[in-house]
Motif scaffolding. Structure first.
Motif, PDB file in Angstrom:
ATOM      1  N   THR A 117       0.817  -1.220   0.000  1.00  0.00           N
ATOM      2  CA  THR A 117       0.000   0.000   0.000  1.00  0.00           C
ATOM      3  C   THR A 117       0.852   1.272   0.000  1.00  0.00           C
ATOM      4  N   PRO A 118       1.763   1.452   0.976  1.00  0.00           N
ATOM      5  CA  PRO A 118       2.599   2.659   0.899  1.00  0.00           C
ATOM      6  C   PRO A 118       3.511   2.674  -0.319  1.00  0.00           C
ATOM      7  N   LEU A 119       3.977   1.487  -0.731  1.00  0.00           N
ATOM      8  CA  LEU A 119       4.838   1.416  -1.916  1.00  0.00           C
ATOM      9  C   LEU A 119       4.099   1.949  -3.136  1.00  0.00           C
ATOM     10  N   LEU A 120       2.891   1.470  -3.359  1.00  0.00           N
ATOM     11  CA  LEU A 120       2.116   1.900  -4.523  1.00  0.00           C
ATOM     12  C   LEU A 120       1.662   3.348  -4.391  1.00  0.00           C
ATOM     13  N   VAL A 121       1.241   3.743  -3.188  1.00  0.00           N
ATOM     14  CA  VAL A 121       0.727   5.104  -2.993  1.00  0.00           C
ATOM     15  C   VAL A 121       1.816   6.137  -3.207  1.00  0.00           C
ATOM     16  N   TRP A 122       2.954   5.972  -2.533  1.00  0.00           N
ATOM     17  CA  TRP A 122       4.010   6.982  -2.614  1.00  0.00           C
ATOM     18  C   TRP A 122       4.692   6.999  -3.978  1.00  0.00           C
ATOM     19  N   GLY A 146      19.091   0.024  -1.136  1.00  0.00           N
ATOM     20  CA  GLY A 146      18.956   1.173  -0.246  1.00  0.00           C
ATOM     21  C   GLY A 146      17.565   1.762  -0.280  1.00  0.00           C
ATOM     22  N   PHE A 147      17.247   2.504  -1.345  1.00  0.00           N
ATOM     23  CA  PHE A 147      15.965   3.188  -1.439  1.00  0.00           C
ATOM     24  C   PHE A 147      14.788   2.215  -1.419  1.00  0.00           C
ATOM     25  N   VAL A 148      14.946   1.012  -1.980  1.00  0.00           N
ATOM     26  CA  VAL A 148      13.847   0.042  -2.018  1.00  0.00           C
ATOM     27  C   VAL A 148      14.022  -1.018  -0.933  1.00  0.00           C
ATOM     28  N   GLY A 149      15.183  -1.649  -0.876  1.00  0.00           N
ATOM     29  CA  GLY A 149      15.390  -2.745   0.063  1.00  0.00           C
ATOM     30  C   GLY A 149      15.170  -2.349   1.511  1.00  0.00           C
ATOM     31  N   LEU A 150      15.870  -1.313   1.975  1.00  0.00           N
ATOM     32  CA  LEU A 150      15.741  -0.891   3.368  1.00  0.00           C
ATOM     33  C   LEU A 150      14.402  -0.226   3.645  1.00  0.00           C
ATOM     34  N   THR A 151      13.681   0.143   2.598  1.00  0.00           N
ATOM     35  CA  THR A 151      12.371   0.766   2.772  1.00  0.00           C
ATOM     36  C   THR A 151      11.257  -0.261   2.866  1.00  0.00           C
ATOM     37  N   VAL A 152      11.314  -1.286   2.030  1.00  0.00           N
ATOM     38  CA  VAL A 152      10.213  -2.252   1.933  1.00  0.00           C
ATOM     39  C   VAL A 152      10.433  -3.489   2.801  1.00  0.00           C
ATOM     40  N   ARG A 203      11.954   7.735  14.621  1.00  0.00           N
ATOM     41  CA  ARG A 203      10.829   8.375  13.922  1.00  0.00           C
ATOM     42  C   ARG A 203      11.253   8.996  12.595  1.00  0.00           C
ATOM     43  N   SER A 204      12.548   9.224  12.412  1.00  0.00           N
ATOM     44  CA  SER A 204      13.012   9.781  11.146  1.00  0.00           C
ATOM     45  C   SER A 204      12.667   8.864   9.984  1.00  0.00           C
ATOM     46  N   LEU A 205      12.481   7.554  10.278  1.00  0.00           N
ATOM     47  CA  LEU A 205      12.104   6.613   9.234  1.00  0.00           C
ATOM     48  C   LEU A 205      10.747   6.969   8.640  1.00  0.00           C
ATOM     49  N   TRP A 206       9.867   7.591   9.426  1.00  0.00           N
ATOM     50  CA  TRP A 206       8.555   7.983   8.919  1.00  0.00           C
ATOM     51  C   TRP A 206       8.688   9.014   7.805  1.00  0.00           C
ATOM     52  N   PHE A 207       9.776   9.758   7.821  1.00  0.00           N
ATOM     53  CA  PHE A 207      10.010  10.778   6.794  1.00  0.00           C
ATOM     54  C   PHE A 207      10.867  10.227   5.660  1.00  0.00           C
ATOM     55  N   VAL A 208      11.890   9.462   6.003  1.00  0.00           N
ATOM     56  CA  VAL A 208      12.830   8.969   4.999  1.00  0.00           C
ATOM     57  C   VAL A 208      12.151   8.006   4.032  1.00  0.00           C
ATOM     58  N   ILE A 209      11.345   7.076   4.554  1.00  0.00           N
ATOM     59  CA  ILE A 209      10.741   6.047   3.708  1.00  0.00           C
ATOM     60  C   ILE A 209       9.795   6.648   2.665  1.00  0.00           C
ATOM     61  N   PRO A 210       8.847   7.524   3.027  1.00  0.00           N
ATOM     62  CA  PRO A 210       8.014   8.140   1.979  1.00  0.00           C
ATOM     63  C   PRO A 210       8.817   8.932   0.964  1.00  0.00           C
TER      64      PRO A 210
END
Length: 347
Positions: A25-30, A149-155, A237-244
């Protein structure tokens, strides 16, 4: 994206479906928002966002994950798995290239006869990477380097327990330093069109200047240091900003690709990157006796889409930019199909 702990044994098929929906869901939305937003932001914005993530966002992400890592586990296997994936990706890409060249040589005469027909000639035109060195270099990079990085550590934290985050971080760091800025630069220098390649001191300086490496070192050095609760909480909490932001950038970069009309070029490296390489790493990890969660982490990291860093190397060293762009455009949506496959086989 909270960790669901899917990697824990015993999760039922409905739980797997719920976890996939929660991750997709976040992957597709963002990513979709990034595709749409690119039309309305300045052309320089994706580069600024990318540099911000490179210098600040991803290092913060790695620092946060490193401080949550359980170093009592045998995560020393993670760099070895990453090195194995790099070498296997290179070997599979080279083997596929040589096999295709052999097949071309065997059928060259019959193909040449058919190619006299003007309407069949475009379909029978061989891929550039059969004969052109820059395209061969791009094929190898596309098959070898993943977007860990941008995908692996995010998803992927959605699919593995917190105890396995160290495996993801170690794998990512190894690929960045030894893969992208090590073997990747060597391949780019060999196959690229530059008249003067960087010197060894320049290559070493590039490898040591990766911000994520310093963030990882800081995380390891301060792992046993108890930070003030406010600082530790805000770091996580910085992950809430970095991931999107990372997913937004992914969408914007996809909208910039010009290789969509040449996806046929990328079929071979994409098949290697998304199917052959993860399956091979799964076999290696099983033979090495890795526990289920650790093995799943390595398979998923090996199965990440072709890295955007390949485009940077292509621009810097005059490789085939279109082939890498096509591979990124093809492998990124393929991730939605391959993730359930690896979860079913190795989860």
């Amino acid at each position: 994206m909270a960790n669901s702990g899917y990697g824990s044994p015993g999760l039922s098929p409905p739980g797997m479906t719920e976890t996939l929906v929660h991750a997709y869901t976040p992957l597709l939305v963002w990513v979709s928002l990034g595709l749409l937003a690119f039309r309305f932001v300045p052309q320089s914005f994706p580069r600024l966002l990318g540099r911000g993530l490179y210098w600040v966002g991803v290092p913060l992400q790695i620092l946060a994950f490193t401080r949550r890592t359980d170093f009592s586990q045998s995560i020393g296997w993670a760099p070895l798995m990453a090195i194995a994936a790099l070498l296997l990706g290179l070997a599979f890409g080279w083997t596929g290239l040589r096999w295709s060249q052999h097949q071309r040589d065997r059928t060259q005469q019959s193909t040449a006869d058919l190619a006299d027909l003007a309407d069949l000639a475009p379909a029978l035109e061989p891929p550039r990477w059969l004969s052109e060195a820059p395209s061969q270099g791009s094929l190898l990079l596309s098959a070898m380097l993943g977007n860990t990085g941008f995908v692996g550590l995010t998803v992927l934290p959605e699919f593995v327990p917190d105890t396995q985050l160290g495996w993801l971080v170690f794998y990512n760091m190894t690929q960045n330093v030894l893969g992208t800025y090590g073997l990747g630069i060597l391949l780019s220098c060999h196959f690229g069109g530059l008249s003067e390649a960087p010197s060894w001191p320049q290559k070493l300086r590039t490898m040591l200047s990766v911000p994520s490496l310093w963030a990882f070192t800081l995380g390891v050095a301060t792992h046993s240091v108890k930070l003030p609760s406010v600082l530790e909480t805000n770091l996580q909490r910085s992950l809430w900003f970095v991931i999107p932001c990372a997913l937004l950038l992914m969408g914007m970069r996809l909208s910039q690709l010009n290789g969509l009309t040449s996806l046929r070029l990328a079929l071979l490296p994409s098949a290697i990157k998304m199917f052959v390489l993860p399956a091979a790493i799964g076999g290696v990890a099983t033979a090495a006796g890795l526990v289920q969660d650790a093995r799943l982490s390595m398979v998923l990291m090996a199965g990440m889409p072709t890295a955007f860093a390949g485009l940077i190397l292509a621009e810097e060293y005059s490789l085939d930019h279109e082939l890498i762009a096509s591979s990124i455009a093809l492998t990124t949506p393929m991730l939605l199909l391959t993730l359930p496959l690896w979860l079913q086989l190795f989860g």
